[in-house]
Motif scaffolding. Structure first.
Motif, PDB file in Angstrom:
ATOM      1  N   GLU A   2     116.199  74.853  31.092  1.00 30.49           N
ATOM      2  CA  GLU A   2     115.495  73.986  32.039  1.00 30.49           C
ATOM      3  C   GLU A   2     116.379  72.786  32.377  1.00 30.49           C
ATOM      4  O   GLU A   2     116.971  72.173  31.496  1.00 30.49           O
ATOM      5  CB  GLU A   2     114.196  73.506  31.386  1.00 30.49           C
ATOM      6  N   TYR A   3     116.457  72.464  33.663  1.00 30.02           N
ATOM      7  CA  TYR A   3     117.274  71.338  34.111  1.00 30.02           C
ATOM      8  C   TYR A   3     116.395  70.307  34.795  1.00 30.02           C
ATOM      9  O   TYR A   3     115.433  70.648  35.483  1.00 30.02           O
ATOM     10  CB  TYR A   3     118.374  71.812  35.062  1.00 30.02           C
ATOM     11  N   GLY A   4     116.749  69.054  34.623  1.00 30.68           N
ATOM     12  CA  GLY A   4     116.021  67.956  35.241  1.00 30.68           C
ATOM     13  C   GLY A   4     116.702  67.516  36.520  1.00 30.68           C
ATOM     14  O   GLY A   4     117.875  67.839  36.764  1.00 30.68           O
ATOM     15  N   PRO A   5     115.992  66.755  37.342  1.00 32.22           N
ATOM     16  CA  PRO A   5     116.536  66.331  38.630  1.00 32.22           C
ATOM     17  C   PRO A   5     117.712  65.365  38.516  1.00 32.22           C
ATOM     18  O   PRO A   5     118.480  65.218  39.461  1.00 32.22           O
ATOM     19  CB  PRO A   5     115.346  65.681  39.324  1.00 32.22           C
ATOM     20  N   ASP A   6     117.877  64.722  37.382  1.00 31.77           N
ATOM     21  CA  ASP A   6     118.965  63.752  37.217  1.00 31.77           C
ATOM     22  C   ASP A   6     120.095  64.279  36.341  1.00 31.77           C
ATOM     23  O   ASP A   6     121.017  63.536  36.007  1.00 31.77           O
ATOM     24  CB  ASP A   6     118.410  62.448  36.627  1.00 31.77           C
ATOM     25  N   VAL A   9     126.072  68.808  36.097  1.00 31.78           N
ATOM     26  CA  VAL A   9     126.599  70.112  35.708  1.00 31.78           C
ATOM     27  C   VAL A   9     127.582  69.903  34.559  1.00 31.78           C
ATOM     28  O   VAL A   9     128.470  69.060  34.637  1.00 31.78           O
ATOM     29  CB  VAL A   9     127.290  70.796  36.903  1.00 31.78           C
ATOM     30  N   GLN A  10     127.403  70.660  33.498  1.00 30.06           N
ATOM     31  CA  GLN A  10     128.260  70.586  32.310  1.00 30.06           C
ATOM     32  C   GLN A  10     129.136  71.839  32.257  1.00 30.06           C
ATOM     33  O   GLN A  10     128.618  72.954  32.238  1.00 30.06           O
ATOM     34  CB  GLN A  10     127.410  70.493  31.035  1.00 30.06           C
ATOM     35  N   ARG A  11     130.427  71.649  32.207  1.00 26.83           N
ATOM     36  CA  ARG A  11     131.362  72.787  32.192  1.00 26.83           C
ATOM     37  C   ARG A  11     131.259  73.618  30.914  1.00 26.83           C
ATOM     38  O   ARG A  11     131.542  74.804  30.932  1.00 26.83           O
ATOM     39  CB  ARG A  11     132.793  72.290  32.357  1.00 26.83           C
ATOM     40  N   PRO A  17     127.943  77.304  36.228  1.00 25.17           N
ATOM     41  CA  PRO A  17     127.723  76.105  37.048  1.00 25.17           C
ATOM     42  C   PRO A  17     126.750  76.319  38.208  1.00 25.17           C
ATOM     43  O   PRO A  17     125.924  75.456  38.487  1.00 25.17           O
ATOM     44  CB  PRO A  17     129.127  75.756  37.547  1.00 25.17           C
ATOM     45  N   PHE A  18     126.801  77.491  38.861  1.00 22.22           N
ATOM     46  CA  PHE A  18     125.885  77.696  39.978  1.00 22.22           C
ATOM     47  C   PHE A  18     124.430  77.757  39.495  1.00 22.22           C
ATOM     48  O   PHE A  18     123.519  77.303  40.195  1.00 22.22           O
ATOM     49  CB  PHE A  18     126.251  78.953  40.793  1.00 22.22           C
ATOM     50  N   GLN A  19     124.203  78.304  38.290  1.00 20.27           N
ATOM     51  CA  GLN A  19     122.849  78.351  37.735  1.00 20.27           C
ATOM     52  C   GLN A  19     122.367  76.950  37.368  1.00 20.27           C
ATOM     53  O   GLN A  19     121.206  76.618  37.583  1.00 20.27           O
ATOM     54  CB  GLN A  19     122.812  79.255  36.502  1.00 20.27           C
ATOM     55  N   GLN A  20     123.267  76.145  36.818  1.00 20.27           N
ATOM     56  CA  GLN A  20     122.906  74.770  36.481  1.00 20.27           C
ATOM     57  C   GLN A  20     122.538  74.000  37.738  1.00 20.27           C
ATOM     58  O   GLN A  20     121.508  73.315  37.782  1.00 20.27           O
ATOM     59  CB  GLN A  20     124.064  74.070  35.774  1.00 20.27           C
ATOM     60  N   GLU A  49     129.243  65.512  45.060  1.00 19.30           N
ATOM     61  CA  GLU A  49     128.320  64.861  44.131  1.00 19.30           C
ATOM     62  C   GLU A  49     128.367  65.485  42.736  1.00 19.30           C
ATOM     63  O   GLU A  49     128.299  64.780  41.729  1.00 19.30           O
ATOM     64  CB  GLU A  49     126.892  64.931  44.684  1.00 19.30           C
ATOM     65  N   TYR A  50     128.484  66.811  42.672  1.00 16.83           N
ATOM     66  CA  TYR A  50     128.425  67.505  41.388  1.00 16.83           C
ATOM     67  C   TYR A  50     129.783  67.992  40.890  1.00 16.83           C
ATOM     68  O   TYR A  50     129.862  68.615  39.841  1.00 16.83           O
ATOM     69  CB  TYR A  50     127.424  68.663  41.465  1.00 16.83           C
TER      70      TYR A  50
END
Length: 92
Positions: A2-6, A9-11, A17-20, A49-50
Motif C-alpha cells: 500500500e502506498y500513500g499520496p505523499d 518511489v524507492q529504488r 517503480p511503475f507499481q510504486q 517529480e518522482y
C-alpha cells in the motif's frame, strides 16, 4: 504493498517503480488531489517529480487507466475519471 499520496518511489523496494508510482498516484486520486475530468500533470512533470523515466510513468498511468481511474484524451493529456461511489453492502 500500500502506498500513500505523499510517498516517494524507492529504488530498493520490492515493487517495481511503475507499481510504486501507480500506487502513489492512486492514493493521490483517492485523496482528491485532482478533481474529476481535470488533467493530471504530464508525463514529463511526473517523471521529474518522482525521478523516473517517461516510459515508467507511462506504464504507471496505463495501470490506472486499466483500473478506470483515469482516461486519456489524445493530444490533450490524461484526466481523472468520475469516481463511482462505493456500492452499499448487500443484505442477505
Amino acid at each position: 504493498m500500500e502506498y500513500g499520496p505523499d510517498d516517494q518511489v524507492q529504488r530498493d523496494a520490492p515493487d517495481a517503480p511503475f507499481q510504486q508510482l501507480a500506487g502513489i498516484l492512486r492514493a493521490r486520486v483517492k485523496r482528491g488531489d485532482w478533481k474529476p475530468n481535470r488533467a493530471i500533470p504530464g508525463e514529463n512533470a511526473l517523471a521529474d517529480e518522482y525521478g523516473l523515466s517517461r516510459p515508467t510513468v507511462r506504464r504507471s498511468i496505463a495501470v490506472l487507466a486499466d483500473e478506470g481511474l483515469v482516461y486519456a484524451v489524445p493530444g490533450r493529456g490524461t484526466y481523472i475519471a468520475e469516481q463511482k461511489p462505493d456500492a452499499p453492502p448487500t443484505q442477505e
